[in-house]
Design a protein around this motif. Structure first.
Motif, PDB file in Angstrom:
ATOM      1  N   CYS A  96      69.233 153.035 -23.372  1.00  0.00           N
ATOM      2  CA  CYS A  96      67.784 153.157 -23.737  1.00  0.00           C
ATOM      3  C   CYS A  96      66.527 153.117 -23.794  1.00  0.00           C
ATOM      4  O   CYS A  96      65.422 152.826 -23.300  1.00  0.00           O
ATOM      5  CB  CYS A  96      67.697 154.134 -25.248  1.00  0.00           C
ATOM      6  N   ARG A  97      67.074 151.135 -24.452  1.00  0.00           N
ATOM      7  CA  ARG A  97      65.798 150.324 -23.791  1.00  0.00           C
ATOM      8  C   ARG A  97      65.922 149.273 -22.389  1.00  0.00           C
ATOM      9  O   ARG A  97      64.786 149.374 -22.344  1.00  0.00           O
ATOM     10  CB  ARG A  97      66.497 148.982 -24.806  1.00  0.00           C
TER      11      ARG A  97
ATOM     12  N   GLU B 256      64.012 152.335 -20.953  1.00  0.00           N
ATOM     13  CA  GLU B 256      62.849 151.719 -21.135  1.00  0.00           C
ATOM     14  C   GLU B 256      62.208 150.677 -20.249  1.00  0.00           C
ATOM     15  O   GLU B 256      60.916 150.745 -19.764  1.00  0.00           O
ATOM     16  CB  GLU B 256      62.525 151.986 -22.704  1.00  0.00           C
ATOM     17  N   HIS B 257      62.715 149.825 -20.014  1.00  0.00           N
ATOM     18  CA  HIS B 257      61.977 148.366 -19.535  1.00  0.00           C
ATOM     19  C   HIS B 257      62.262 147.920 -17.767  1.00  0.00           C
ATOM     20  O   HIS B 257      62.270 147.521 -17.894  1.00  0.00           O
ATOM     21  CB  HIS B 257      62.621 147.092 -20.299  1.00  0.00           C
TER      22      HIS B 257
END
Length: 129
Positions: free
Chosen positions: A57-58, A61-62
């Protein structure tokens, strides 16, 4: 005469039951240890799945380029759900094994006490068959 036959039959039955209990007890204890080990590894697996899902997920997002990682996250969460389900089943099985082991020990002690009280049971040395 009939009472002696009844005592012999009863003591034979108790000896067989005690032998079976002695035979099953190590297997139950070994199975309990294996279940405990599997449960611990499943907890670790669940933690790794959670960490990986969070990391995905991280990353998602990035990312400057749009990568759709949601299906993979969903697969991981589905795998985590199955691990939790299996862990619950193992926990219930382990609890049943613990109760069975406790009942076997209690019944063995009860029978041994009854036999010793009736004078039929004679203690054997572990070194002598």
């Amino acid at each position: 005469m009939a009472a002696a036959t009844l005592i012999e039959t009863s003591s034979s039955r108790d000896a067989i039951a005690e032998g079976l209990l002695d035979l099953l007890k190590p297997a139950i204890q070994q199975l309990d240890l294996h279940v405990h080990s599997v449960r611990e590894s499943q907890v670790e697996l669940r933690e790794h799945i959670d960490n990986l899902a969070t990391e995905l997920c991280r990353i998602n997002e990035h990312q400057k380029v749009a990568l759709d990682l949601d299906p993979y996250v969903k697969k991981l969460l589905n795998a985590r759900r199955r691990v939790v389900l299996v862990n619950n089943i193992l926990q219930n099985a382990q609890e049943r094994l613990r109760r069975l082991n406790h009942n076997v020990a209690k019944e063995t002690a009860r029978r041994k006490t009854m036999l010793e009280a009736s004078g039929v049971f004679t203690s054997r040395s572990p070194s002598k068959p």
